[in-house]
Design an enzyme around this catalytic site. Sequence first.
Site, short mmCIF file in Angstrom:
data_model
loop_
_atom_site.label_atom_id
_atom_site.label_comp_id
_atom_site.label_asym_id
_atom_site.label_seq_id
_atom_site.Cartn_x
_atom_site.Cartn_y
_atom_site.Cartn_z
N SER A 95 0.85 -1.19 0.00
CA SER A 95 0.00 0.00 0.00
C SER A 95 0.88 1.23 0.00
CB SER A 95 -0.87 0.01 1.26
OG SER A 95 -1.51 1.27 1.41
N TYR A 153 -1.54 -0.69 10.23
CA TYR A 153 -1.76 -1.04 8.82
C TYR A 153 -0.50 -0.73 7.99
CZ TYR A 153 -3.84 -1.00 4.13
OH TYR A 153 -4.11 -1.24 2.80
P1 NAP Z 1 -11.72 -5.75 0.07
O1 NAP Z 1 -12.61 -5.53 -1.08
O2 NAP Z 1 -12.27 -5.64 1.46
O3 NAP Z 1 -11.02 -7.16 -0.10
C1 NAP Z 1 -10.30 -7.78 0.92
C2 NAP Z 1 -10.16 -9.24 0.56
O4 NAP Z 1 -9.34 -9.88 1.53
C3 NAP Z 1 -11.50 -9.97 0.53
O5 NAP Z 1 -11.52 -10.84 -0.56
C4 NAP Z 1 -11.48 -10.78 1.83
O6 NAP Z 1 -12.23 -11.99 1.69
C5 NAP Z 1 -9.99 -11.06 1.97
N1 NAP Z 1 -9.63 -11.35 3.34
C6 NAP Z 1 -9.70 -10.55 4.42
N2 NAP Z 1 -9.29 -11.19 5.53
C7 NAP Z 1 -8.93 -12.45 5.12
C8 NAP Z 1 -8.41 -13.59 5.78
N3 NAP Z 1 -8.17 -13.59 7.11
N4 NAP Z 1 -8.18 -14.69 5.05
C9 NAP Z 1 -8.41 -14.72 3.72
N5 NAP Z 1 -8.90 -13.67 3.03
C10 NAP Z 1 -9.15 -12.55 3.74
O7 NAP Z 1 -10.50 -4.73 0.08
P2 NAP Z 1 -9.46 -4.26 -1.07
O8 NAP Z 1 -9.43 -2.80 -0.98
O9 NAP Z 1 -9.71 -4.93 -2.36
O10 NAP Z 1 -8.10 -4.81 -0.43
C11 NAP Z 1 -7.26 -5.75 -1.09
C12 NAP Z 1 -5.84 -5.48 -0.68
O11 NAP Z 1 -5.45 -4.21 -1.19
C13 NAP Z 1 -5.63 -5.42 0.83
O12 NAP Z 1 -4.41 -6.06 1.16
C14 NAP Z 1 -5.54 -3.94 1.11
O13 NAP Z 1 -4.81 -3.65 2.26
C15 NAP Z 1 -4.85 -3.46 -0.16
N6 NAP Z 1 -4.98 -2.03 -0.49
C16 NAP Z 1 -6.21 -1.48 -0.74
C17 NAP Z 1 -6.28 -0.14 -1.10
C18 NAP Z 1 -7.59 0.53 -1.45
O14 NAP Z 1 -7.61 1.75 -1.67
N7 NAP Z 1 -8.69 -0.19 -1.56
C19 NAP Z 1 -5.12 0.63 -1.16
C20 NAP Z 1 -3.90 0.04 -0.87
C21 NAP Z 1 -3.83 -1.31 -0.54
P3 NAP Z 1 -13.11 -12.59 2.90
O15 NAP Z 1 -13.90 -11.45 3.44
O16 NAP Z 1 -13.92 -13.67 2.25
O17 NAP Z 1 -12.14 -13.16 3.88
#
Ligand code: NAP
Length: 257
Positions: free
Chosen positions: A149, A162
Amino acid sequence: MTSNSHPFDLRGHVALVTGGNSGIGFGMAAGLASAGAAVAIWGSNAARNEEAADELRRHGQRVLPVVCDVGDEQQVAAATAETLTGLGQIDSCFANAGIGGHSLLVDLTLAEWRRVMRVNAEGTFLTMRAVARHMIERGGGGSLIATSSLAATEGVSRSSHYAASKAAVGALVRTLAVELARHRIRANAILPGAILTPMSESTFTSAAAEQRLLPRVPARRWGVPADLAGIAVYLASSASAYHSGDSFTIDGGFAIA
Ligand code: NAP
């Protein structure tokens, strides 16, 4: 790795995307499937996994949903075995599953610090260790990718746990890029900026974010999960065979503005 004549042709390739049932992971999985890859998606929510797998199958490739809490060592071992039984191999691994955290340092409890570290840092370690063992044993090389991130490199208030978890996975992949190169395994990190997903939606659609943050994004829009599809295909494909230990910032120019 497959050696198709077009570098971005992923037919015959198997990709694993943790957190592939939602948001950024789903966007990457869709890109990989549309390029021809079979895809395993791991998530802890079985219903979301099934729903996402049905959508991904529209690209015409095999999609395997696997229930797995990436912070649990035994579940990661079982999910790796299930993936290999179902799809035969893993050529690329996107350790993307993650959770957010929002707290001032002075209010941050050890339990909350550990909750975030467990999924984001330990989950990435456990996933990459399991897949690296398979890739080494198979002897065909591979590609390991962590979703880090911008919080790992920029100062973001209320995000110390985080941000630390995301810096940890950045350091992990740089180490693996050196340690695993002899096995033709490369390792890279993706640093998304502000991407609209279920995790971030409420933050970015607030009036304050629209008025103060969005004007600082040179692209003048939030990112969407499909914006991560291209980098996923590149890092899975043979086009990135000599690209390792790097970080890819996908943020509409935010970090350099
Ligand atoms: P999201 O839509 O909430 O997706 C998170 C995913 O992680 C879901 O598929 C969830 O599936 C899975 N997950 C969470 N806890 C888990 C666990 N204990 N075991 C297995 N799977 C798990 O969020 P997102 O924004 O796409 O995030 C994806 C990644 O991008 C994350 O690492 C986040 O930190 C990173 N990120 C996001 C942003 C942003 O702006 N959105 C920016 C920088 C980095 P389940 O709920 O089924 O477990």
